[in-house]
Design a protein around this motif. Structure first.
Motif, PDB file in Angstrom:
ATOM      1  N   GLN A   1      -0.490   3.516 -11.033  1.00  0.00           N
ATOM      2  CA  GLN A   1      -2.030   2.184 -10.199  1.00  0.00           C
ATOM      3  C   GLN A   1      -0.628   1.251  -8.934  1.00  0.00           C
ATOM      4  O   GLN A   1      -1.136   0.678  -8.430  1.00  0.00           O
ATOM      5  N   ASP A   2       0.591   1.525  -9.574  1.00  0.00           N
ATOM      6  CA  ASP A   2       1.495   0.771  -9.156  1.00  0.00           C
ATOM      7  C   ASP A   2       2.365   1.421  -8.250  1.00  0.00           C
ATOM      8  O   ASP A   2       3.589   1.123  -7.765  1.00  0.00           O
ATOM      9  N   VAL A   3       2.192   2.444  -7.980  1.00  0.00           N
ATOM     10  CA  VAL A   3       2.841   2.903  -7.408  1.00  0.00           C
ATOM     11  C   VAL A   3       2.521   2.983  -5.366  1.00  0.00           C
ATOM     12  O   VAL A   3       1.724   2.559  -5.543  1.00  0.00           O
ATOM     13  N   ASN A   4       3.097   3.069  -4.841  1.00  0.00           N
ATOM     14  CA  ASN A   4       3.105   3.282  -3.469  1.00  0.00           C
ATOM     15  C   ASN A   4       3.056   4.169  -2.632  1.00  0.00           C
ATOM     16  O   ASN A   4       4.227   4.687  -2.827  1.00  0.00           O
ATOM     17  N   LEU A   5       1.782   4.631  -2.173  1.00  0.00           N
ATOM     18  CA  LEU A   5       1.913   6.584  -1.651  1.00  0.00           C
ATOM     19  C   LEU A   5       1.129   6.385  -0.388  1.00  0.00           C
ATOM     20  O   LEU A   5       0.285   5.657   0.310  1.00  0.00           O
ATOM     21  N   ILE A   6       2.365   7.436   0.105  1.00  0.00           N
ATOM     22  CA  ILE A   6       1.653   7.094   1.862  1.00  0.00           C
ATOM     23  C   ILE A   6       1.113   8.909   1.911  1.00  0.00           C
ATOM     24  O   ILE A   6       1.199   9.998   1.442  1.00  0.00           O
ATOM     25  N   PHE A   7      -0.721   8.541   2.980  1.00  0.00           N
ATOM     26  CA  PHE A   7      -1.455   9.979   3.452  1.00  0.00           C
ATOM     27  C   PHE A   7      -1.623  10.037   4.805  1.00  0.00           C
ATOM     28  O   PHE A   7      -1.895   9.089   5.642  1.00  0.00           O
ATOM     29  N   GLY A   8      -1.111  11.192   5.465  1.00  0.00           N
ATOM     30  CA  GLY A   8      -1.580  11.994   6.709  1.00  0.00           C
ATOM     31  C   GLY A   8      -2.942  11.452   6.548  1.00  0.00           C
ATOM     32  O   GLY A   8      -3.551  12.971   6.317  1.00  0.00           O
ATOM     33  N   SER A   9      -4.103  11.096   7.263  1.00  0.00           N
ATOM     34  CA  SER A   9      -5.077  10.890   7.767  1.00  0.00           C
ATOM     35  C   SER A   9      -5.674  11.599   9.573  1.00  0.00           C
ATOM     36  O   SER A   9      -5.175  10.969  10.589  1.00  0.00           O
ATOM     37  N   GLN A  10      -6.758  11.428   8.782  1.00  0.00           N
ATOM     38  CA  GLN A  10      -7.539  11.974  10.100  1.00  0.00           C
ATOM     39  C   GLN A  10      -8.673  10.947  10.900  1.00  0.00           C
ATOM     40  O   GLN A  10      -9.147  10.969  11.787  1.00  0.00           O
ATOM     41  N   GLY A  11      -8.500   9.937   9.442  1.00  0.00           N
ATOM     42  CA  GLY A  11      -9.509   8.802  10.063  1.00  0.00           C
ATOM     43  C   GLY A  11     -10.401   8.706   8.563  1.00  0.00           C
ATOM     44  O   GLY A  11     -10.349   9.853   8.671  1.00  0.00           O
ATOM     45  N   ALA A  12     -10.838   7.586   8.983  1.00  0.00           N
ATOM     46  CA  ALA A  12     -11.280   7.024   7.533  1.00  0.00           C
ATOM     47  C   ALA A  12     -12.925   7.580   7.258  1.00  0.00           C
ATOM     48  O   ALA A  12     -13.505   7.096   6.430  1.00  0.00           O
ATOM     49  N   THR A  13     -13.104   8.022   8.335  1.00  0.00           N
ATOM     50  CA  THR A  13     -14.259   8.337   8.287  1.00  0.00           C
ATOM     51  C   THR A  13     -15.104   9.278   8.340  1.00  0.00           C
ATOM     52  O   THR A  13     -16.054   9.939   8.576  1.00  0.00           O
ATOM     53  N   GLY A  14     -14.172  10.048   8.670  1.00  0.00           N
ATOM     54  CA  GLY A  14     -14.552  11.465   8.341  1.00  0.00           C
ATOM     55  C   GLY A  14     -14.125  12.026   7.320  1.00  0.00           C
ATOM     56  O   GLY A  14     -14.851  11.204   5.936  1.00  0.00           O
ATOM     57  N   LEU A  15     -13.960  13.497   6.866  1.00  0.00           N
ATOM     58  CA  LEU A  15     -13.923  13.858   5.963  1.00  0.00           C
ATOM     59  C   LEU A  15     -12.701  13.552   4.898  1.00  0.00           C
ATOM     60  O   LEU A  15     -13.135  12.730   3.531  1.00  0.00           O
ATOM     61  N   ASP A  16     -11.896  12.702   4.742  1.00  0.00           N
ATOM     62  CA  ASP A  16     -10.818  11.852   4.632  1.00  0.00           C
ATOM     63  C   ASP A  16     -11.017  10.242   3.962  1.00  0.00           C
ATOM     64  O   ASP A  16     -10.609  10.297   3.076  1.00  0.00           O
ATOM     65  N   LEU A  17     -12.640   9.614   4.332  1.00  0.00           N
ATOM     66  CA  LEU A  17     -13.553   8.806   3.440  1.00  0.00           C
ATOM     67  C   LEU A  17     -13.745   9.442   2.319  1.00  0.00           C
ATOM     68  O   LEU A  17     -13.853   8.595   1.298  1.00  0.00           O
ATOM     69  N   VAL A  18     -13.641  11.097   1.360  1.00  0.00           N
ATOM     70  CA  VAL A  18     -14.314  11.194  -0.263  1.00  0.00           C
ATOM     71  C   VAL A  18     -12.766  10.842  -0.455  1.00  0.00           C
ATOM     72  O   VAL A  18     -12.409  10.629  -1.822  1.00  0.00           O
ATOM     73  N   PRO A  19     -11.421  11.572  -0.391  1.00  0.00           N
ATOM     74  CA  PRO A  19      -9.725  11.198  -1.050  1.00  0.00           C
ATOM     75  C   PRO A  19     -10.080  10.224  -0.918  1.00  0.00           C
ATOM     76  O   PRO A  19      -9.317   9.271  -2.315  1.00  0.00           O
ATOM     77  N   LEU A  20     -10.263   9.277   0.577  1.00  0.00           N
ATOM     78  CA  LEU A  20      -9.350   8.133   0.348  1.00  0.00           C
ATOM     79  C   LEU A  20     -10.429   6.689  -1.181  1.00  0.00           C
ATOM     80  O   LEU A  20      -9.603   6.256  -1.271  1.00  0.00           O
ATOM     81  N   LEU A  21     -11.888   6.961  -0.980  1.00  0.00           N
ATOM     82  CA  LEU A  21     -12.406   6.767  -2.123  1.00  0.00           C
ATOM     83  C   LEU A  21     -12.158   6.970  -3.029  1.00  0.00           C
ATOM     84  O   LEU A  21     -11.735   6.489  -3.720  1.00  0.00           O
ATOM     85  N   ALA A  22     -11.966   8.137  -3.296  1.00  0.00           N
ATOM     86  CA  ALA A  22     -12.030   8.453  -4.669  1.00  0.00           C
ATOM     87  C   ALA A  22     -10.342   7.566  -5.694  1.00  0.00           C
ATOM     88  O   ALA A  22     -10.664   6.802  -6.039  1.00  0.00           O
ATOM     89  N   TRP A  23      -9.148   7.588  -4.059  1.00  0.00           N
ATOM     90  CA  TRP A  23      -8.621   7.342  -5.075  1.00  0.00           C
ATOM     91  C   TRP A  23      -8.023   5.779  -5.032  1.00  0.00           C
ATOM     92  O   TRP A  23      -7.710   4.391  -5.742  1.00  0.00           O
ATOM     93  N   LYS A  24      -9.244   5.268  -3.653  1.00  0.00           N
ATOM     94  CA  LYS A  24      -9.339   3.958  -4.436  1.00  0.00           C
ATOM     95  C   LYS A  24     -10.507   3.389  -5.564  1.00  0.00           C
ATOM     96  O   LYS A  24      -9.864   2.827  -6.357  1.00  0.00           O
ATOM     97  N   LEU A  25     -11.061   4.494  -6.081  1.00  0.00           N
ATOM     98  CA  LEU A  25     -11.310   3.833  -7.467  1.00  0.00           C
ATOM     99  C   LEU A  25     -11.210   3.755  -8.257  1.00  0.00           C
ATOM    100  O   LEU A  25     -10.506   3.534  -9.494  1.00  0.00           O
ATOM    101  N   LEU A  26      -9.537   4.667  -8.674  1.00  0.00           N
ATOM    102  CA  LEU A  26      -8.609   4.713  -9.750  1.00  0.00           C
ATOM    103  C   LEU A  26      -7.428   3.830  -9.745  1.00  0.00           C
ATOM    104  O   LEU A  26      -6.672   3.792 -10.129  1.00  0.00           O
ATOM    105  N   GLY A  27      -7.979   2.697  -8.316  1.00  0.00           N
ATOM    106  CA  GLY A  27      -6.602   1.810  -8.350  1.00  0.00           C
ATOM    107  C   GLY A  27      -5.535   2.379  -7.556  1.00  0.00           C
ATOM    108  O   GLY A  27      -4.455   1.222  -7.778  1.00  0.00           O
TER     109      GLY A  27
END
Lengths: 358, 676
Positions: free
Chosen positions: A147-173
């Motif tokens: 939760q205190d690590v900064n990570l970088i993710f190459g994404s195709q856009g927040a409104t596509g299929l990447d919404l699912v991982p981005l939201l999952a990581w957000k829920l994990l804090g």
């Protein structure tokens, strides 16, 4: 629900009686399977795989050609399909998560109503997230130490299929910073391999063909899968990756992550629309029942081929291929999201990424 | 040594696989199909491969590969026909070929230009294959060394070629490139999804303009219109000067240029994410910089054909590295290729990291099938080039309607919207005026092509760099200024300095006379108005989407500055200064018997008629009217030509399973194909 019951009854009937019931005959006809993406995408691959198989099983052995109508992230083709009425059963349409997500988010470009269309077949996939080795060591089945690590993710856009991982990581804090604008998950993996991205995910086939080698070589550590749906619609471990925990397990083990409530429901709704029923084949509205049954029976026959498991491993993997009633049920799940969940996602997209949907 | 112990037997296996009569038969079949498709501008490998896909299912892998590779490999060879003979860039890989190839055709040396181009292509393909055979086993770490800052630098190196191609007035070249880049930013931004110079109420522009349309509009439309106005044949005096043997000799005299450009092609092709569209410009720039007498560039310098053509076939080989090793397609046709490989045989050939380990023999087969397909394709192309070159002696008025037909069809294939035709017309107008007032069209196109890579890579590299800088200053600096970046930076600076010094002698538009102030100033003001609107539009994007607005703002700002300086120069300098170059003042265009607008109206008429009655009916009417009225052809000839044109369109579209643009009539009444 009547369509669903009807479809199931007739699907069973069609299966039992076979061609005797099917008065529909496509001899000498050409069936156009319209894909709202370009020739180069995953949906093109999917339709090109099924088209020759479908052609063999439809009565009269018609020619099935795949036509491409790309534009506006598939909303152009979908808007076009909305205008089509049943003519002679020679039109089929293939949607994907990129067609379902804008619909769920009420994108202003959407002029189509998925519930008008008649689903005959649906296939899905899963997804696996993985970390770089250094941060992978901090992962112990929970994301507490991440939760205190900064990570970088190459994404195709927040409104596509990447919404699912981005939201999952957000829920994990977790603090995952997406770098937008890449084309395709393969580019994301390459960014990860170059060390520019430090976290990534792939759909199941992409994971097996690319990222699994990285894991074997020790340059990537698997974190979690999105899971799979069981008969009752509950999330369980992905059968393709029985050794990797599902997001639900990781969430339950992580402080501050809830596997119920509005945030969880929102994630689950978009997960279902994007993964287990990712690609759906539709007939246009107004299609008579006997034509629907003909298509359902043909797809049933494709699925029943003795070599189907083998030849389809690249396309559908270990995931079920839904036909007839199953496809109707899968489509219902992929196109329904509660107003609260939708509002939650729209707010989150705006707050985190400045994405406004209208 | 370990490496060679596995590589050599695999190479031997690969040759055993390839050298079977059936495999060679499939290869030749693929090559012939590729030639048939590639000779039409704008269609290229994607259309051809889609045609083959249904047959790939369960096919013996090496047969299927031979068929597909035969088709893909010859497209960059065969599209040279339209670049050289008609001035129509056949694909993004042969844009630079147009610059000198077409002037050669106009001098009556089409056969020479074609055979030099084909020999260079062949050689480039073979150099590419040899290089890859050694390189592919060690390529992985090298490819991974190319991160975002490195890719950004290569895009900037490509952009620096604008300096060479800027023309007599460097500021005009800069402004043209800036305008091209701004037009390249139209549509939904990749990063944040903001709309730029587009609206959801007019969905066509949200996807941006397609390269095919911009390439055809900028190069093909102005040349067709200009030739049609002059009412003569492409080759002056309708005679053919040099023959195809001269071209082969030309290539031999420039073999070292060809070697260097081939290597440039392979190396740039290897880097995933860049695609092929920069390769030919970098090769062209290199050809210019290494030529002592630069006065012939743009007017028919054979080195300007040999350079880009050596690189574009070599690039196809280089493009196999990211495709096969990483499973990342370098181009649209490679994406289909990957999908098709999964359908072959029992589906166990998996493109990606495991390819070298599990299927090294297949990998080598692919590399050498590609080389072999180049040989077969080139020999076929050279064999027909003498005959095809005769086309340049036909009176152009008989060719023009068919060229309008072809470019309209090609433009429509890119997006299958009626608006594609409108966009072609609009970009064609820009092209006509850029040409008339001697603003560098190559610079415009380079700007357009590189707009997206420059924006994408700079945004992403900036994001990752700032992340690294938060870690530590050294980490950040090390990321941005890697050794590769520094080398590329030096090459770029050198090429800009040299380029600016040389630009004055390279006139892509030939000699242009200068005239009065009014027309050039009006054109400048129109461009300036667009730039200002684009700037205001970009500025209106909210600040939290900085990634979507920063690049249009910077480019727009630079372009506007260049335009303002030009405006001041135009006000202060006397009439007749080179700033006021205008083709309508003197030369071929000014002496042409037909006016610009009446000629352009024919093409406009085809588009308007398509809007009402659909493409095929409009085309029938267009061909008959044009041939009767403009070409003054007798009825029998008119009818024969019209029917041939329509038949050609229908056979092409039917075989490739394509539709034609529908009109209002088609919306009202249900008509059978091809009328629908």
């Amino acid at each position: 629900m009547t369509i669903k019951n009807l479809a199931s009854t007739v699907a069973t009937l069609a299966l039992m009686t076979g061609p005797a019931l099917a008065e529909v005959d496509f001899s000498g006809k050409t069936i156009e399977w319209v894909i709202p993406f370009s020739e180069t995408g995953g949906s093109a691959k999917w339709a090109n795989f099924f088209a020759p198989l479908l052609a063999q099983e439809l009565p009269g052995k018609p020619t099935v050609v795949v036509k491409f109508m790309p534009g506006a992230g598939s909303t152009k083709g979908a808007n076009w399909f909305q205008e089509q009425e049943y003519e002679d059963g020679t039109l089929l349409f293939g949607s994907s998560g990129s067609t379902q997500f804008p619909y769920l988010l009420s994108d202003p470009r959407v002029r189509y109503e998925l519930k008008d269309w008649i689903p005959v077949m649906a296939t899905g996939t899963g997804g696996v997230a993985y970390l770089n080795p250094a941060d992978g060591e901090k992962f112990d089945g929970s994301a507490n130490a991440l939760q205190d690590v900064n990570l970088i993710f190459g994404s195709q856009g927040a409104t596509g299929l990447d919404l699912v991982p981005l939201l999952a990581w957000k829920l994990l804090g977790m603090n995952v910073e997406p770098v937008f604008g890449i084309k395709g998950r393969g580019d994301g993996r390459l960014m990860f391999e170059r060390g520019e991205a430090t976290i990534d995910y792939q759909t199941s086939s992409g994971y097996l063909s690319g990222a699994a080698d990285l894991v074997a070589a020790g340059t990537a550590v698997p974190m979690m899968t999105w899971g799979a749906l069981d008969e009752d619609g509950a999330i369980v471990r992905d059968p393709t990756f029985p050794d990797i925990p599902s997001f639900k397990e990781v969430c339950a083990a992580t402080e501050g992550c809830e596997t119920e409530g509005v945030a969880w429901d929102a994630w689950k709704a978009f997960f279902i629309a994007g993964y287990p029923s990712q690609k759906i084949a539709f007939l246009p509205q107004g299609t008579p029942q006997e034509v629907i049954d003909t298509y359902v029976a043909a797809f049933e026959a494709v699925r029943a081929r003795p070599d189907f498991a083998e030849i389809s491993s690249n396309e559908v993997g270990e995931y079920p291929m839904f036909v007839g009633e199953g496809a109707v049920k899968a489509t219902n799940e992929a196109t329904s999201v509660s107003p609260e969940a939708k509002a939650y996602v729209i707010d989150w997209l705006k707050d985190s990424y400045g994405v406004t949907i209208n | 040594m370990d490496l060679f112990a596995t590589a050599l037997p695999a190479l031997a296996d690969a040759w055993a696989l390839i050298l079977q009569p059936v495999v060679l038969g499939y290869l030749v079949l693929g090559v012939v199909m590729g030639l048939a498709v590639g000779i039409f501008p704008g269609l290229g490998g994607i259309a051809g491969l889609s045609l083959l896909l249904p047959f790939m299912f369960g096919m013996e892998p090496v047969y299927g590969l031979a068929l597909m590779i035969g088709m893909v490999a010859v497209v960059p060879t065969s599209d040279t026909f339209s670049s050289v003979l008609m001035g129509i860039p056949g694909s993004s890989a042969s844009q630079a070929t147009v610059l000198d190839g077409f002037p050669l055709a106009r001098k009556g040396q089409a056969a020479r230009a074609l055979s030099a181009a084909f020999t260079a292509s062949l050689f480039g393909g073979l150099v590419g294959a040899c290089f890859l055979t050694l390189f592919i086993v060690v390529a992985r770490p090298l490819v991974l060394a190319f991160g975002l800052p490195e890719m950004l630098m290569i895009s900037i190196l490509g952009l620096s070629m604008v300096a060479v191609l800027a023309g007599r007035v460097a500021l005009k070249g800069l402004a043209a490139a800036g305008l091209g880049m701004l037009i390249g930013t139209i549509g939904i931004a990749d990063a944040g999804g903001s709309l730029r110079m587009a609206s959801y109420d007019f969905p066509y522009l949200t996807d941006g303009l397609q390269l095919v349309i911009v390439g055809l509009g900028i190069f093909a439309v102005p040349e067709i219109v200009s030739l049609l106005r002059q009412d003569r044949s492409i080759a002056k005096d309708a005679t053919l000067g040099a023959g195809w043997m001269d071209g082969v000799r030309d290539w031999f005299a420039n073999k070292w240029l060809s070697v260097r450009c081939s290597l440039i092609g392979v190396i740039v092709g290897v880097i995933p994410g860049l695609g092929g569209s920069v390769v030919d410009w970098i090769a062209y720039g290199h050809a210019v910089q290494t030529t002592k007498d630069k006065s012939q560039f743009g007017k028919g310098e054979i080195r300007g054909v040999i350079g880009p053509e050596s690189s574009n076939n070599a690039k196809e080989g280089g493009g196999l590295v990211p495709t096969l090793l990483f499973g990342i397609p370098g181009s649209g046709s490679m994406a289909i290729f990957i999908g098709a490989i999964a359908l072959l045989g029992s589906g166990d050939i998996e493109v990606g990291p495991a390819m070298l380990r599990d299927n090294l023999d297949i990998t080598y087969s692919i590399v050498w099938l590609l080389a072999l397909a180049n040989v077969v394709g080139t020999l076929l192309c050279i064999a027909v080039s003498g005959g095809v070159a005769r086309m340049t002696t036909i009176r152009f008025t008989y060719l023009a309607p068919f060229l309008f037909m072809l470019i309209a069809f090609a433009a429509f294939q890119s997006g299958q919207n009626f608006e594609d035709l409108l966009a072609l017309f609009a970009i064609g107008l820009i092209g006509i005026f850029l040409r008339r007032f001697d603003w560098s069209r190559p610079a415009f196109l380079i700007g357009f092509v590189l707009s997206n890579p420059v924006e994408k890579f700079s945004n992403q590299a900036f994001q990752i760099a700032s992340f690294r800088f938060r870690n530590s200053f050294e980490d950040g600096m090390g990321y941005i200024f890697s050794p590769i970046v520094i080398v590329l930076l030096i090459i770029t600076v050198v090429s800009v300095v040299l380029g600016l010094r040389q630009a004055k002698s390279i006139m892509a538009e030939g000699e242009v006379q200068s005239g009065s102030k009014r027309a050039p100033v009006v054109f400048l003001l129109v461009i300036m108005a667009y730039v200002v609107i684009a700037l205001l539009n970009a500025n209106a994007i909210p600040d939290y989407n900085m990634t979507d607005k920063i690049v249009p703002l910077v480019i727009g700002g630079v372009t506007l500055t260049a335009l303002l300086i030009l405006l001041v120069q135009m006000i202060r300098r006397p009439e007749g200064d080179s700033v006021f170059a205008d083709k309508e003042m003197a030369g071929e265009d000014a002496d042409a018997p037909y006016g610009l607008w009446s000629t352009l109206a024919w093409f406009g008429g085809l588009i308007v008629a398509t809007y009402f009655v659909g493409f095929i009916l409009a085309l029938a009417g267009f061909l008959v009217t044009f041939l009767r009225v403009r070409a003054q052809a007798p009825w029998p000839k008119t009818l024969i030509l019209t029917v041939s044109g329509l038949a050609l369109m229908c056979v092409m579209a039917g075989a490739l399973n394509r539709d034609f643009p529908p009109g209002l009539l088609q919306h009202a009444v249900h008509l059978p194909w091809p009328l629908k």
